[in-house]
Design a protein around this motif. Structure first.
Motif, mmCIF file in Angstrom:
data_model
loop_
_atom_site.group_PDB
_atom_site.id
_atom_site.type_symbol
_atom_site.label_atom_id
_atom_site.label_comp_id
_atom_site.label_asym_id
_atom_site.label_seq_id
_atom_site.Cartn_x
_atom_site.Cartn_y
_atom_site.Cartn_z
ATOM 1 N N ALA A 95 0.825 -1.209 0.000
ATOM 2 C CA ALA A 95 0.000 0.000 0.000
ATOM 3 C C ALA A 95 0.860 1.259 0.000
ATOM 4 N N MET A 96 1.994 1.217 0.688
ATOM 5 C CA MET A 96 2.858 2.389 0.799
ATOM 6 C C MET A 96 3.498 2.783 -0.535
ATOM 7 N N THR A 97 3.493 1.883 -1.508
ATOM 8 C CA THR A 97 4.075 2.218 -2.821
ATOM 9 C C THR A 97 3.114 3.025 -3.677
ATOM 10 N N THR A 98 1.836 3.090 -3.289
ATOM 11 C CA THR A 98 0.828 3.697 -4.153
ATOM 12 C C THR A 98 0.717 5.199 -3.911
ATOM 13 N N ASP A 99 0.128 5.883 -4.885
ATOM 14 C CA ASP A 99 -0.022 7.337 -4.819
ATOM 15 C C ASP A 99 -1.241 7.766 -4.015
ATOM 16 N N PHE A 100 -2.324 6.997 -4.124
ATOM 17 C CA PHE A 100 -3.559 7.281 -3.388
ATOM 18 C C PHE A 100 -3.965 6.020 -2.629
ATOM 19 N N ARG A 101 -4.360 6.209 -1.358
ATOM 20 C CA ARG A 101 -4.696 5.050 -0.523
ATOM 21 C C ARG A 101 -6.035 5.287 0.165
#
Length: 261
Positions: A122-128
């Motif tokens: 999840a931390m690699t994504t731009d929007f969570r």
């Protein structure tokens, strides 16, 4: 588009939905999933059609974290096994870097709790986005490890050193509401509205200049990257050293025994 053992892919025009679907919806991050995420990132890097990527999940969990059944077989004081662990840490770091640096805009639609390696993805994504009942948990120290794959500096950048120590050392559940307050996610939404919320955000992005959006992602990522290099180099050696102590193997086996595995 390739077929994967741990990922289900669905393309809708310029959007790719990537569903974690592994081991009856518990979605442990196994060596196979790590390698498939890297393969997916390599494919996306060559794709001109895909502009947005959504990572979601089947089952009750976004991910239960690292596959401890698999890891417990490797985490023992034997030197050959510890070398294998060091190599797999490099694979984990590679997965994080490749997903984080995709030119597509990426989303984590977290419909269920995320633990350890699941939080890392999840931390690699731009929007969570998280559902109201979901939690984050970093359980590594419970099994004799520390937060790896370059996630510690990422977490410190997000929440500060004091809170990062608390989250890593205490291994306590962090509610979706607190994740929002800490800046770990963008929104808390109901499960029924999750994908609608993601696609509404994509529609907003489509109305912007695509070049400016892509460059903004790169500039922001570059702004939080300093000093990662030494950690990436040293982290793998530290994991090998921890493995040689025997503590992770003992704690993992205790955990699996308590779960009847």
């Amino acid at each position: 588009m390739a077929n994967y053992q741990t990922l289900d892919l669905k393309q809708d025009n310029d959007v790719l939905e990537v569903t974690l679907n592994h081991k009856n919806g518990t979605n442990p991050v196994s060596n196979t999933m790590l390698k498939e995420l890297i393969q997916l990132a390599d494919w996306l890097r060559e794709s001109k059609e895909i502009k947005y990527v959504i990572f979601s999940n089947s089952g009750r969990f976004f991910s239960v974290g690292a596959d401890l059944v698999e890891a417990a077989d490797n985490f023992n004081p034997a030197e050959a096994q510890s070398e294998n662990i060091r190599r797999m840490q490099i694979v984990g770091q590679e997965m994080m870097r490749k997903l984080e640096t995709l030119e597509q805009i990426t989303f984590a639609a977290i419909q269920g709790s995320a633990y350890g390696a699941g939080v890392a993805i999840a931390m690699t994504t731009d929007f969570r986005f998280m559902t109201e009942s979901s939690v984050f948990n970093l359980p590594e120290t419970n099994v004799g490890l520390f937060l790896t794959w370059g996630c510690t500096p990422r977490l410190v950048k997000s929440v500060g050193a004091v809170k990062a120590k608390e989250l890593i050392m205490l291994c306590e559940d962090v509610s979706a509401k607190e994740c929002l307050q800490l800046g770990l996610i963008n929104k808390v939404v109901s499960e029924e509205k999750m994908m609608e919320e993601v696609y509404q955000t994509i529609e907003k992005l489509r109305r912007k200049g695509s070049l400016s959006i892509r460059l903004t992602k790169k500039l922001v990522n570059a702004s939080v990257a300093p000093n990662f290099g030494d950690i990436f180099i040293n982290e793998t050696e530290l994991v090998e050293r921890v493995a040689l102590s025997g503590e992770p193997a003992a704690r993992m086996n205790e955990f699996l025994k308590s779960k009847g595995k």
